[in-house]
Design a protein around this motif. Structure first.
Motif, PDB file in Angstrom:
ATOM      1  N   PHE A 162       0.860  -1.193   0.000  1.00  0.00           N
ATOM      2  CA  PHE A 162       0.000   0.000   0.000  1.00  0.00           C
ATOM      3  C   PHE A 162       0.889   1.233   0.000  1.00  0.00           C
ATOM      4  O   PHE A 162       1.744   1.389   0.872  1.00  0.00           O
ATOM      5  N   GLN A 184      -0.323  -3.461  -4.157  1.00  0.00           N
ATOM      6  CA  GLN A 184      -1.716  -3.693  -4.530  1.00  0.00           C
ATOM      7  C   GLN A 184      -2.501  -2.400  -4.717  1.00  0.00           C
ATOM      8  O   GLN A 184      -3.380  -2.324  -5.567  1.00  0.00           O
ATOM      9  N   HIS A 185      -2.174  -1.405  -3.914  1.00  0.00           N
ATOM     10  CA  HIS A 185      -2.940  -0.154  -3.971  1.00  0.00           C
ATOM     11  C   HIS A 185      -1.985   1.030  -4.019  1.00  0.00           C
ATOM     12  O   HIS A 185      -1.080   1.141  -3.188  1.00  0.00           O
ATOM     13  N   GLU A 187      -2.017   5.320  -4.385  1.00  0.00           N
ATOM     14  CA  GLU A 187      -2.851   6.522  -4.331  1.00  0.00           C
ATOM     15  C   GLU A 187      -1.968   7.765  -4.390  1.00  0.00           C
ATOM     16  O   GLU A 187      -1.099   7.960  -3.543  1.00  0.00           O
ATOM     17  N   ASN A 208      -5.455  -1.536  -7.615  1.00  0.00           N
ATOM     18  CA  ASN A 208      -6.078  -0.212  -7.709  1.00  0.00           C
ATOM     19  C   ASN A 208      -5.026   0.883  -7.808  1.00  0.00           C
ATOM     20  O   ASN A 208      -4.040   0.867  -7.070  1.00  0.00           O
ATOM     21  N   THR A 227      -5.878  -3.937 -13.718  1.00  0.00           N
ATOM     22  CA  THR A 227      -5.793  -2.894 -12.691  1.00  0.00           C
ATOM     23  C   THR A 227      -6.872  -1.835 -12.896  1.00  0.00           C
ATOM     24  O   THR A 227      -7.068  -1.342 -14.008  1.00  0.00           O
TER      25      THR A 227
END
Length: 260
Positions: A162, A184-185, A187, A208, A227
């Motif tokens: 993350f 996995q993520h 942002e 994501n 994705t």
């Protein structure tokens, strides 16, 4: 439970089943009272001091946060929660979770081989300490670094799953992320000068990606087919197209005047 005669700030503790708020006064011997402490959360409007925590050899979770007032936080008002500023460099190496919000300076992370979660916000440092030594780090959150230009070692965090980077307005490019095979993520938000993001297409675990308000990006990153990509990014208009649009607009204005 209250320890000491003066009340400056609360320490919310997780010591087995003991979660009572505790007040510290200067000169408190942490080793004497809290040798087996596992979790420590400090929340205060002002930090007159924070004791040296290096003796808490069993401490796994440390969170230090400043309770904000109604007024907006100013990055120029960041103060150290440690009366002795060098105490930040003497945190116990047993930590698996470290959260600092906000913080004037950061420790050298080379001693934190067990760190799994790192969350930092409101820091004025232009460069972070090298993160490449955090081989087991799973979660990284960096928020509100108004002067941060580079994140050293980010591309070497192979256990990371993350990653969140927000309000880092000076960063122009992140290091290639192709080694983050467990990510996995991802942002990214409000990174005004970020131009490029490389290495995502090799990440087979990436589920994501969210990119918002990063309007200086020249193009969106290439991500694996499976994705999910969420963004409000818009492709920059080509210069020649902009000129033609401007000329056309002027012509339309002239025709409107002629018709009148």
């Amino acid at each position: 439970m209250v320890i000491g005669a003066t009340a400056s700030f609360f320490l919310f503790l997780g010591l087995y089943s003991w979660t009572s708020p505790i007040k510290f006064q200067e000169g408190l011997n942490c080793e004497l009272y809290f040798w087996s402490l596992r979790c420590l959360v400090v929340a205060a409007a002002d930090f007159p001091f924070l004791p040296d925590l290096s003796s808490l050899v069993h401490l796994h979770h440390l969170e230090v946060r400043k309770e904000q007032s109604i007024t907006f936080w100013s990055p120029n008002e960041v103060t150290s929660p440690w009366k002795d500023a060098q105490s930040i460099y003497r945190l116990p190496p047993s930590l698996s979770t470290l959260k600092l919000h906000p913080i004037l300076q950061l420790p050298d992370f080379s001693d934190f081989q067990s760190l799994l979660v790192l969350s930092i916000s409101g820091c004025l440092m232009p460069r972070m300490p090298d993160l490449s030594c955090l081989k087991w780090l799973h979660e990284l959150r960096l928020n509100d670094f108004p002067r941060l230009a580079e994140i050293l070692g980010l591309g070497e965090l192979e256990s990371l799953d993350f990653l969140q980077i927000t309000m880092c307005n000076v960063i122009k490019q992140l290091h290639n992320l192709s080694k983050l095979r467990n990510l996995q993520h991802l942002e990214l938000k409000h990174c005004a000068k970020l131009r490029a993001l490389e290495g995502l297409k090799e990440l087979d675990s990436l589920e994501n990606v969210e990119i918002r308000y990063c309007m200086s990006m020249e193009r969106l990153p290439v991500v694996p087919a499976f994705t999910e990509l969420k963004t409000n990014w818009m492709a920059p208009e080509a210069p020649e197209h902009t000129i033609r649009s401007t000329v056309l607009g002027k012509r339309l204005q002239l025709w409107e005047l002629w018709d009148e």
